[in-house]
Design an enzyme around this catalytic site. Structure first.
Site, PDB file in Angstrom:
ATOM      1  N   ASP A 106       0.864  -1.181   0.000  1.00 16.57           N
ATOM      2  CA  ASP A 106       0.000   0.000   0.000  1.00 16.57           C
ATOM      3  C   ASP A 106       0.909   1.243   0.000  1.00 16.57           C
ATOM      4  O   ASP A 106       1.846   1.320  -0.783  1.00 16.57           O
ATOM      5  CB  ASP A 106      -0.960  -0.075   1.202  1.00 16.57           C
ATOM      6  CG  ASP A 106      -2.003   1.032   1.241  1.00 16.57           C
ATOM      7  OD1 ASP A 106      -2.994   0.940   0.499  1.00 16.57           O
ATOM      8  OD2 ASP A 106      -1.819   1.984   2.024  1.00 16.57           O
ATOM      9  N   HIS A 300      -6.985  -6.647  -1.128  1.00 15.51           N
ATOM     10  CA  HIS A 300      -5.977  -5.641  -0.828  1.00 15.51           C
ATOM     11  C   HIS A 300      -5.031  -6.020   0.316  1.00 15.51           C
ATOM     12  O   HIS A 300      -3.863  -5.652   0.304  1.00 15.51           O
ATOM     13  CB  HIS A 300      -6.678  -4.320  -0.482  1.00 15.51           C
ATOM     14  CG  HIS A 300      -5.726  -3.199  -0.214  1.00 15.51           C
ATOM     15  ND1 HIS A 300      -4.912  -2.668  -1.196  1.00 15.51           N
ATOM     16  CD2 HIS A 300      -5.447  -2.510   0.926  1.00 15.51           C
ATOM     17  CE1 HIS A 300      -4.181  -1.698  -0.659  1.00 15.51           C
ATOM     18  NE2 HIS A 300      -4.485  -1.585   0.615  1.00 15.51           N
TER      19      HIS A 300
END
Length: 323
Positions: A106, A300
């Site tokens: 991320d 994610h």
């Protein structure tokens, strides 16, 4: 889970919490988390990397957890990419290390790719988890996102100082349950949705009843308690300030040579709707020594969703390139 206690190092004007496992003489691998995460997000990777003979290091990054950081509207520029990468260079200095392999997920992925550009002499290798190398765009990224997605898109929404953090700090445990969910759908199914459902306006979903949130809860009670305690301590302001530096980072990177010379590994998640696997297409132009993998059936939060698969790819590459 037997997660290590932190020790603290002074770097770049902050006291950084550092979590370590593995032999002190091992090749260092520094794992950098994103939003809204912590060093604890690498809890499954630290023992795996350490068990392979490497010195596994994960800091709570600037603004997060036990590290914390400067507060207030005037402090926003202190969360730009120059500060975030200088933090890591200073951490290496404090640990007596010349170089390390840097892994990032991320926002942490953005930082480690930039680390390879801004401090190339400190970087032995780079591992991007979900986050590809992203070259500098032709226009201010916030303006571009606003044009593409509108005011409700979460990164655009985050630009208003004090607003998003107040929402998430009202009930931190609920916020953690909101963010940490397994992907509810395949990327191909997401792409079939009407445009008004694809503007990434996560904060609107946050206001709805929890029973309507898509995807399964990812954290168990112990993990939820750990995240909740540390985000109650640090708040969300520091982490959201990283987003408030998109424009500044774009401005200060003008003229920067975009070539990562270190050996690099890119691990994508097949169903990450924000950091999509196809964003890695053409990366070789900027990262010539690159190996790419995609983890199937993964959203994610790769470190938590598919820890065994991620560990296997990381350890295999580390042993081949640095063993």
């Amino acid at each position: 889970m037997n997660f290590p206690e932190p020790h603290y190092v002074g770097t770049n004007g902050i006291k950084m919490a550092v979590f370590e496992q593995g032999p002190k003489g091992g090749v260092p691998v520094v794992m950098c988390h994103g939003f809204p995460e912590l060093a604890y997000s690498w809890r499954h990777q630290l023992p795996a990397i350490a068990g392979a003979g490497f010195r596994a290091i994960a800091p709570d990054m600037r603004g997060y957890g036990n590290t914390g950081g400067p507060k207030g509207k005037d402090a926003v520029p202190l969360y730009d990419i120059a500060h975030l990468t200088d933090d890591l260079a200073g951490m290496l200095d404090a640990l007596g290390l010349d170089k390390a392999i840097f892994a990032g997920h991320d926002w942490g992925g953005v930082v480690v790719w930039q680390m390879a550009l801004r401090h190339p002499d400190r970087v032995s290798g780079v591992i991007g988890v979900n986050t590809p190398f992203m070259p500098r765009g032709p226009m201010d990224p916030i303006a571009a996102m606003r044009m593409a997605f509108g005011e409700d898109m979460y990164i655009v929404f985050f630009q208003k100082f004090g607003v998003a953090e107040a929402i998430f700090e009202k009930d931190v445990a609920r916020s953690m349950r909101f963010w940490y969910r397994k992907s509810a759908m395949k990327l191909a199914d997401y792409d079939k949705l009407p445009a008004d459902q694809k503007n990434l306006s996560f904060t609107k979903s946050f206001d709805t009843d929890e029973s309507t949130w898509p995807g399964q809860q990812l954290l168990n009670a112990e993990e939820l308690a750990y995240y909740t305690k540390l985000f109650e301590k640090s708040g969300f302001e520091g982490g959201i300030n990283w987003y408030r530096n998109f424009t500044r980072n774009w401005e200060i990177s003008e003229g920067q040579v975009e070539k990562v010379t270190a050996p690099s590994l890119m691990i994508s998640a097949a169903d990450d709707i924000v950091l999509r696997p196809e964003l890695t297409i053409g990366m070789e132009q900027y990262v010539p020594d690159l190996e790419k993998h995609v983890i199937a059936d993964c959203g994610h939060w790769t470190q938590s969703e598919k820890p065994e698969e991620l560990n296997a790819i990381m350890v295999d590459w580390l042993k081949r390139r640095f063993g």
